[in-house]
Design a protein around this motif. Structure first.
Motif, PDB file in Angstrom:
ATOM      1  N   LEU A 152      46.370  36.902  30.501  1.00 31.57           N
ATOM      2  CA  LEU A 152      46.648  37.893  31.538  1.00 31.57           C
ATOM      3  C   LEU A 152      45.719  37.693  32.723  1.00 31.57           C
ATOM      4  O   LEU A 152      44.494  37.713  32.574  1.00 31.57           O
ATOM      5  N   LEU A 153      46.298  37.479  33.895  1.00 35.48           N
ATOM      6  CA  LEU A 153      45.539  37.443  35.136  1.00 35.48           C
ATOM      7  C   LEU A 153      45.873  38.707  35.913  1.00 35.48           C
ATOM      8  O   LEU A 153      47.032  39.131  35.955  1.00 35.48           O
ATOM      9  N   ILE A 154      44.877  39.320  36.532  1.00 29.03           N
ATOM     10  CA  ILE A 154      45.077  40.561  37.268  1.00 29.03           C
ATOM     11  C   ILE A 154      44.588  40.380  38.695  1.00 29.03           C
ATOM     12  O   ILE A 154      43.496  39.848  38.936  1.00 29.03           O
ATOM     13  N   SER A 155      45.411  40.818  39.649  1.00 27.89           N
ATOM     14  CA  SER A 155      45.067  40.678  41.058  1.00 27.89           C
ATOM     15  C   SER A 155      43.823  41.493  41.391  1.00 27.89           C
ATOM     16  O   SER A 155      43.457  42.430  40.675  1.00 27.89           O
ATOM     17  N   ALA A 156      43.183  41.139  42.492  1.00 26.39           N
ATOM     18  CA  ALA A 156      41.933  41.786  42.882  1.00 26.39           C
ATOM     19  C   ALA A 156      42.095  43.286  43.074  1.00 26.39           C
ATOM     20  O   ALA A 156      41.174  44.063  42.793  1.00 26.39           O
ATOM     21  N   ASP A 157      43.273  43.723  43.543  1.00 20.40           N
ATOM     22  CA  ASP A 157      43.505  45.155  43.711  1.00 20.40           C
ATOM     23  C   ASP A 157      44.083  45.799  42.451  1.00 20.40           C
ATOM     24  O   ASP A 157      44.420  46.988  42.449  1.00 20.40           O
ATOM     25  N   ALA A 158      44.193  45.018  41.380  1.00 23.04           N
ATOM     26  CA  ALA A 158      44.641  45.472  40.057  1.00 23.04           C
ATOM     27  C   ALA A 158      46.092  45.936  40.037  1.00 23.04           C
ATOM     28  O   ALA A 158      46.540  46.497  39.042  1.00 23.04           O
ATOM     29  N   SER A 159      46.858  45.670  41.091  1.00 22.23           N
ATOM     30  CA  SER A 159      48.233  46.158  41.142  1.00 22.23           C
ATOM     31  C   SER A 159      49.224  45.220  40.456  1.00 22.23           C
ATOM     32  O   SER A 159      50.289  45.644  40.024  1.00 22.23           O
ATOM     33  N   MET A 160      48.877  43.950  40.322  1.00 20.12           N
ATOM     34  CA  MET A 160      49.819  42.959  39.813  1.00 20.12           C
ATOM     35  C   MET A 160      49.188  42.169  38.675  1.00 20.12           C
ATOM     36  O   MET A 160      48.042  41.711  38.776  1.00 20.12           O
TER      37      MET A 160
END
Length: 205
Positions: free
Chosen positions: A78-86
């Protein structure tokens, strides 16, 4: 390290000058999902987490009977975007060869996404610990791990074109794994369509 422009990234992905978005995707609204407890015998036979997903057709789309399936999730990357939205879901058993990581990085750059979290073996509980709004699932194995249904990529893409796919309350977009794209470069344009679809859905949430 030299900075790559978005055009450089698209050219690296072999998406210029042939790909062009011809029409905007329809806006998608989150639709509640009915969650039902799994039968007791099913829980006894599978020690992993079980839940229920449902595909609900959009208005204006030919309605098919709602599809429900019991899901048994396996660990996934799981990779999570810096803003945690994606969140980006990949098969955690796939090779992390440099070429695959480079293409994955370029795909994220193409949609202006920077990932700050990379979890090698995530689970359904991990998803609940972050404020993720949308999941981009890369590859058939990852889709099977998350959604518990084994089918070909073309079947997944046809299904999501007909009606949105959800994992619990999260909209899901399924596309090709970078490892597949390295061996089948002709599919990069289709992957780009999926990436754009995910970005547009996210912007509409």
């Amino acid at each position: 390290m030299s900075l790559m422009t978005r055009e450089d990234v698209l050219r690296e992905l072999e998406l210029l000058p042939v790909w062009q978005l011809k029409a905007p995707l329809p806006s998608v609204q989150a639709i509640p999902i009915t969650v039902e407890p799994a039968p007791a015998d099913a829980i006894e036979s599978t020690p992993l987490l079980s839940t229920v997903i449902e595909q609900v057709p959009l208005e204006g789309v030919h309605e098919e009977p709602a599809v429900k399936s019991t899901v048994v999730t396996a660990p996934f990357r799981l990779l999570i975007s810096a803003d945690a939205s994606m969140g980006f879901v990949l098969d955690c058993t796939s090779s992390n060869a440099q070429d695959i990581e480079t293409l994955l990085s370029n795909m994220l750059k193409a949609i202006n996404i920077n990932c700050s979290i990379d979890i090698a073996e995530a689970s359904a509980e991990t998803l609940g610990e972050h404020a993720i709004k949308l999941l981009l699932v890369m590859g058939e194995a990852a889709a099977h791990s998350l959604l518990g249904q084994l089918q070909g990529m073309e079947d997944w893409r046809s299904a999501q074109a007909a009606s949105p796919i959800y994992y619990q309350h999260l909209p899901v977009v399924i596309t090709y794994h970078p490892a597949f794209l390295l061996k089948n470069t002709a599919y990069k344009a289709q992957a780009w369509v999926d990436l754009c679809a995910a970005k547009r859905i996210l912007q509409g949430l």
